[in-house]
Design a protein around this motif. Structure first.
Motif, PDB file in Angstrom:
ATOM      1  N   VAL A  24       0.834  -1.193   0.000  1.00  0.00           N
ATOM      2  CA  VAL A  24       0.000   0.000   0.000  1.00  0.00           C
ATOM      3  C   VAL A  24       0.873   1.249   0.000  1.00  0.00           C
ATOM      4  CG1 VAL A  24      -1.681   1.339   1.356  1.00  0.00           C
ATOM      5  CG2 VAL A  24      -1.985  -1.125   1.063  1.00  0.00           C
ATOM      6  N   GLY A  25       1.940   1.236   0.766  1.00  0.00           N
ATOM      7  CA  GLY A  25       2.868   2.365   0.797  1.00  0.00           C
ATOM      8  C   GLY A  25       3.517   2.610  -0.549  1.00  0.00           C
ATOM      9  N   ALA A  26       3.912   1.536  -1.217  1.00  0.00           N
ATOM     10  CA  ALA A  26       4.512   1.676  -2.540  1.00  0.00           C
ATOM     11  C   ALA A  26       3.504   2.212  -3.551  1.00  0.00           C
ATOM     12  CB  ALA A  26       5.056   0.328  -3.008  1.00  0.00           C
ATOM     13  N   TYR A  27       2.257   1.772  -3.449  1.00  0.00           N
ATOM     14  CA  TYR A  27       1.201   2.253  -4.343  1.00  0.00           C
ATOM     15  C   TYR A  27       0.961   3.751  -4.137  1.00  0.00           C
ATOM     16  CZ  TYR A  27      -3.369   2.681  -6.556  1.00  0.00           C
ATOM     17  OH  TYR A  27      -4.409   3.081  -7.348  1.00  0.00           O
ATOM     18  N   VAL A  28       0.868   4.168  -2.867  1.00  0.00           N
ATOM     19  CA  VAL A  28       0.644   5.580  -2.562  1.00  0.00           C
ATOM     20  C   VAL A  28       1.838   6.412  -3.020  1.00  0.00           C
ATOM     21  CG1 VAL A  28       0.376   7.227  -0.662  1.00  0.00           C
ATOM     22  CG2 VAL A  28      -0.972   5.126  -0.693  1.00  0.00           C
ATOM     23  N   ALA A  29       3.035   5.920  -2.829  1.00  0.00           N
ATOM     24  CA  ALA A  29       4.231   6.639  -3.282  1.00  0.00           C
ATOM     25  C   ALA A  29       4.244   6.755  -4.810  1.00  0.00           C
ATOM     26  CB  ALA A  29       5.487   5.933  -2.789  1.00  0.00           C
ATOM     27  N   GLY A  30       3.833   5.706  -5.493  1.00  0.00           N
ATOM     28  CA  GLY A  30       3.756   5.751  -6.951  1.00  0.00           C
ATOM     29  C   GLY A  30       2.738   6.765  -7.435  1.00  0.00           C
ATOM     30  N   LEU A  31       1.593   6.831  -6.759  1.00  0.00           N
ATOM     31  CA  LEU A  31       0.585   7.833  -7.118  1.00  0.00           C
ATOM     32  C   LEU A  31       1.114   9.245  -6.887  1.00  0.00           C
ATOM     33  CD1 LEU A  31      -2.792   6.405  -5.755  1.00  0.00           C
ATOM     34  CD2 LEU A  31      -2.128   6.741  -8.127  1.00  0.00           C
ATOM     35  N   ALA A  32       1.827   9.448  -5.796  1.00  0.00           N
ATOM     36  CA  ALA A  32       2.382  10.769  -5.508  1.00  0.00           C
ATOM     37  C   ALA A  32       3.383  11.174  -6.584  1.00  0.00           C
ATOM     38  CB  ALA A  32       3.045  10.773  -4.133  1.00  0.00           C
ATOM     39  N   VAL A  33       4.206  10.246  -7.026  1.00  0.00           N
ATOM     40  CA  VAL A  33       5.171  10.540  -8.088  1.00  0.00           C
ATOM     41  C   VAL A  33       4.449  10.848  -9.395  1.00  0.00           C
ATOM     42  CG1 VAL A  33       6.984   9.509  -9.528  1.00  0.00           C
ATOM     43  CG2 VAL A  33       7.065   9.244  -7.045  1.00  0.00           C
ATOM     44  N   ALA A  34       3.396  10.087  -9.704  1.00  0.00           N
ATOM     45  CA  ALA A  34       2.647  10.321 -10.941  1.00  0.00           C
ATOM     46  C   ALA A  34       1.977  11.694 -10.933  1.00  0.00           C
ATOM     47  CB  ALA A  34       1.599   9.222 -11.130  1.00  0.00           C
ATOM     48  N   PHE A  35       1.348  12.072  -9.825  1.00  0.00           N
ATOM     49  CA  PHE A  35       0.683  13.370  -9.756  1.00  0.00           C
ATOM     50  C   PHE A  35       1.693  14.513  -9.762  1.00  0.00           C
ATOM     51  CE2 PHE A  35      -3.076  11.001  -8.271  1.00  0.00           C
ATOM     52  CZ  PHE A  35      -4.031  11.574  -9.089  1.00  0.00           C
ATOM     53  N   ALA A  36       2.816  14.334  -9.084  1.00  0.00           N
ATOM     54  CA  ALA A  36       3.843  15.378  -9.077  1.00  0.00           C
ATOM     55  C   ALA A  36       4.418  15.563 -10.473  1.00  0.00           C
ATOM     56  CB  ALA A  36       4.939  15.032  -8.084  1.00  0.00           C
ATOM     57  N   SER A  37       4.618  14.465 -11.193  1.00  0.00           N
ATOM     58  CA  SER A  37       5.119  14.552 -12.562  1.00  0.00           C
ATOM     59  C   SER A  37       4.122  15.253 -13.475  1.00  0.00           C
ATOM     60  CB  SER A  37       5.408  13.152 -13.114  1.00  0.00           C
ATOM     61  OG  SER A  37       6.391  12.515 -12.345  1.00  0.00           O
ATOM     62  N   ALA A  38       2.859  14.901 -13.357  1.00  0.00           N
ATOM     63  CA  ALA A  38       1.827  15.537 -14.181  1.00  0.00           C
ATOM     64  C   ALA A  38       1.735  17.026 -13.880  1.00  0.00           C
ATOM     65  CB  ALA A  38       0.474  14.867 -13.934  1.00  0.00           C
ATOM     66  N   PHE A  39       1.833  17.404 -12.613  1.00  0.00           N
ATOM     67  CA  PHE A  39       1.784  18.813 -12.243  1.00  0.00           C
ATOM     68  C   PHE A  39       2.990  19.552 -12.806  1.00  0.00           C
ATOM     69  CE2 PHE A  39       2.759  22.331  -9.357  1.00  0.00           C
ATOM     70  CZ  PHE A  39       1.579  23.033  -9.435  1.00  0.00           C
ATOM     71  N   GLY A  40       4.164  18.965 -12.711  1.00  0.00           N
ATOM     72  CA  GLY A  40       5.381  19.595 -13.226  1.00  0.00           C
ATOM     73  C   GLY A  40       5.341  19.769 -14.731  1.00  0.00           C
TER      74      GLY A  40
END
Length: 63
Positions: free
Chosen positions: A10-26
């Motif tokens: 679950v932690g890895a999934y949440v971290a992956g989502l955070a990276v995906a959203f941060a990348s999309a925002f950037g």
């Protein structure tokens, strides 16, 4: 099922989502708006007391 492995998954999934959203925002911030955009330099039309067909809020036509 081991609780520690579930928490890790679950932690890895949440971290992956955070990276995906941060990348999309950037990327979105770097690219900017795409397509036609409205001219935002104009001020909105001045408000008036007249409603539809020149009627005021009381329903009177003013004549």
């Amino acid at each position: 099922m081991d609780v520690n492995s579930t928490a890790a998954k679950v932690g890895a999934y949440v971290a992956g989502l955070a990276v995906a959203f941060a990348s999309a925002f950037g990327i979105g911030s770097a690219v900017g708006p795409v397509g036609p955009t409205a001219d935002q330099t104009e001020s909105p039309a001045p408000a008036s007391d007249a409603g539809h067909d020149g009627m005021d809020m009381d329903g009177d036509t003013g004549s």
